[in-house]
Design a protein around this motif. Structure first.
Motif, PDB file in Angstrom:
ATOM      1  N   VAL A   1       0.375  -1.043  -0.423  1.00 18.50           N
ATOM      2  CA  VAL A   1       0.283  -0.230  -0.122  1.00 18.50           C
ATOM      3  C   VAL A   1       0.658   1.502   0.316  1.00 18.50           C
ATOM      4  CG1 VAL A   1      -1.801   1.200   0.932  1.00 18.50           C
ATOM      5  CG2 VAL A   1      -1.691  -0.887   0.998  1.00 18.50           C
ATOM      6  N   GLU A   2       0.263   1.830  -1.065  1.00 25.08           N
ATOM      7  CA  GLU A   2       1.713   3.557  -0.995  1.00 25.08           C
ATOM      8  C   GLU A   2       0.908   4.530  -1.262  1.00 25.08           C
ATOM      9  OE1 GLU A   2       3.647   1.454  -5.400  1.00 25.08           O
ATOM     10  OE2 GLU A   2       1.740   2.438  -4.770  1.00 25.08           O
ATOM     11  N   SER A   3       1.592   5.697  -0.189  1.00 33.28           N
ATOM     12  CA  SER A   3       1.280   6.996  -0.539  1.00 33.28           C
ATOM     13  C   SER A   3       2.384   7.936  -0.169  1.00 33.28           C
ATOM     14  CB  SER A   3       0.509   6.285   1.150  1.00 33.28           C
ATOM     15  OG  SER A   3       1.253   6.610   2.189  1.00 33.28           O
ATOM     16  N   GLY A   4       1.701   9.141  -0.570  1.00 35.41           N
ATOM     17  CA  GLY A   4       2.796  10.059  -0.278  1.00 35.41           C
ATOM     18  C   GLY A   4       2.791  11.039  -2.116  1.00 35.41           C
TER      19      GLY A   4
ATOM     20  N   SER B   1       5.530   6.588   1.085  1.00 32.03           N
ATOM     21  CA  SER B   1       5.374   5.188   1.586  1.00 32.03           C
ATOM     22  C   SER B   1       5.509   4.383   1.412  1.00 32.03           C
ATOM     23  CB  SER B   1       4.812   6.126   3.315  1.00 32.03           C
ATOM     24  OG  SER B   1       5.302   7.080   3.816  1.00 32.03           O
ATOM     25  N   CYS B   2       4.931   3.108   1.599  1.00 34.15           N
ATOM     26  CA  CYS B   2       4.944   1.718   1.102  1.00 34.15           C
ATOM     27  C   CYS B   2       5.372   0.751   2.162  1.00 34.15           C
ATOM     28  CB  CYS B   2       5.435   1.131   0.158  1.00 34.15           C
ATOM     29  SG  CYS B   2       5.749  -0.346  -0.347  1.00 34.15           S
TER      30      CYS B   2
ATOM     31  N   ILE C   1      16.518   6.181   0.094  1.00 34.62           N
ATOM     32  CA  ILE C   1      15.300   5.071   0.684  1.00 34.62           C
ATOM     33  C   ILE C   1      15.042   4.962   2.008  1.00 34.62           C
ATOM     34  CG2 ILE C   1      17.087   3.234  -0.344  1.00 34.62           C
ATOM     35  CD1 ILE C   1      14.592   1.937  -1.576  1.00 34.62           C
ATOM     36  N   SER C   2      14.861   4.512   2.592  1.00 32.42           N
ATOM     37  CA  SER C   2      14.328   3.567   4.108  1.00 32.42           C
ATOM     38  C   SER C   2      13.753   2.966   3.822  1.00 32.42           C
ATOM     39  CB  SER C   2      14.793   5.116   5.102  1.00 32.42           C
ATOM     40  OG  SER C   2      13.833   5.683   5.385  1.00 32.42           O
ATOM     41  N   ARG C   3      13.686   1.896   5.058  1.00 33.71           N
ATOM     42  CA  ARG C   3      13.049   1.018   5.592  1.00 33.71           C
ATOM     43  C   ARG C   3      12.855   1.056   7.316  1.00 33.71           C
ATOM     44  NH1 ARG C   3      14.105  -4.486   2.981  1.00 33.71           N
ATOM     45  NH2 ARG C   3      12.613  -5.445   4.157  1.00 33.71           N
ATOM     46  N   ASP C   4      11.793   0.528   7.468  1.00 35.18           N
ATOM     47  CA  ASP C   4      11.455  -0.003   9.014  1.00 35.18           C
ATOM     48  C   ASP C   4      10.927  -1.628   8.770  1.00 35.18           C
ATOM     49  OD1 ASP C   4      10.164  -0.082  11.456  1.00 35.18           O
ATOM     50  OD2 ASP C   4       9.963   1.785  11.640  1.00 35.18           O
ATOM     51  N   ASN C   5      11.906  -2.286   9.253  1.00 36.49           N
ATOM     52  CA  ASN C   5      11.024  -3.843   9.054  1.00 36.49           C
ATOM     53  C   ASN C   5      10.072  -4.026  10.306  1.00 36.49           C
ATOM     54  OD1 ASN C   5      13.440  -4.020   7.611  1.00 36.49           O
ATOM     55  ND2 ASN C   5      14.468  -4.541   9.138  1.00 36.49           N
TER      56      ASN C   5
ATOM     57  N   TYR D   1      10.419   3.869   2.449  1.00 38.60           N
ATOM     58  CA  TYR D   1      10.297   5.684   2.505  1.00 38.60           C
ATOM     59  C   TYR D   1      11.095   5.622   1.227  1.00 38.60           C
ATOM     60  CZ  TYR D   1       8.377   4.861   7.180  1.00 38.60           C
ATOM     61  OH  TYR D   1       7.385   3.708   8.176  1.00 38.60           O
ATOM     62  N   LEU D   2      10.977   6.188   0.675  1.00 41.10           N
ATOM     63  CA  LEU D   2      11.698   7.185  -0.137  1.00 41.10           C
ATOM     64  C   LEU D   2      11.176   8.723  -0.338  1.00 41.10           C
ATOM     65  CD1 LEU D   2      13.412   6.664  -2.798  1.00 41.10           C
ATOM     66  CD2 LEU D   2      11.178   7.605  -4.252  1.00 41.10           C
ATOM     67  N   GLN D   3      12.673   8.937   0.568  1.00 42.27           N
ATOM     68  CA  GLN D   3      12.139  10.662   0.440  1.00 42.27           C
ATOM     69  C   GLN D   3      13.058  11.308  -0.778  1.00 42.27           C
ATOM     70  OE1 GLN D   3      11.089  13.063   2.952  1.00 42.27           O
ATOM     71  NE2 GLN D   3      12.236  14.548   1.566  1.00 42.27           N
TER      72      GLN D   3
END
Length: 121
Positions: free
Chosen positions: A5-8, A21-22, A69-73, A79-81
């Protein structure tokens, strides 16, 4: 079944910023590499940025120095800033994840539905 599910996405002026965000939703799975691809009108889908579970990131040349790019496992989220956006960044951005079914141990490529990003000049 896992859903991404994407947003932003949205409309921004040249030089502006957006954060995509995904989140992966579902049960009984584990996630490998996550990342973002994009497809501009009339062009092929291309990789933008990928991140491994331990945080190693890889960027397309066009994204280096501007995107992070970052991630929260714990949240199964990436996330892609995107900073210093340019009109050529205009595209539909797709979230990608390599998903493993815990029961079958089979890996599959999973895609989000896409979120549009438009950068006006």
């Amino acid at each position: 079944q896992v859903q991404l599910v994407e947003s932003g996405g949205g409309l921004v002026q040249t030089g502006g910023s957006l954060r995509l965000s995904c989140a992966a939703a579902g049960r009984g799975f584990s996630i490998g590499t996550m990342g973002w691809y994009r497809q501009a009108p009339g062009k092929q889908r291309e990789s933008v940025a990928l991140v491994t579970p331990n945080g190693n990131a890889n960027y397309a040349d066009s994204a280096k120095g501007r995107f992070t790019i970052s991630r929260d496992n714990a949240k199964n989220t990436t996330y892609l800033q995107m900073d210093s956006l340019k009109p050529e960044d205009t595209a539909v951005y797709y979230c990608y994840a390599a998903i493993s079914n815990i029961a079958t141990r089979r890996w599959e490529n999973s895609w989000g539905q896409g979120t549009p990003v438009t950068v006006s000049s």
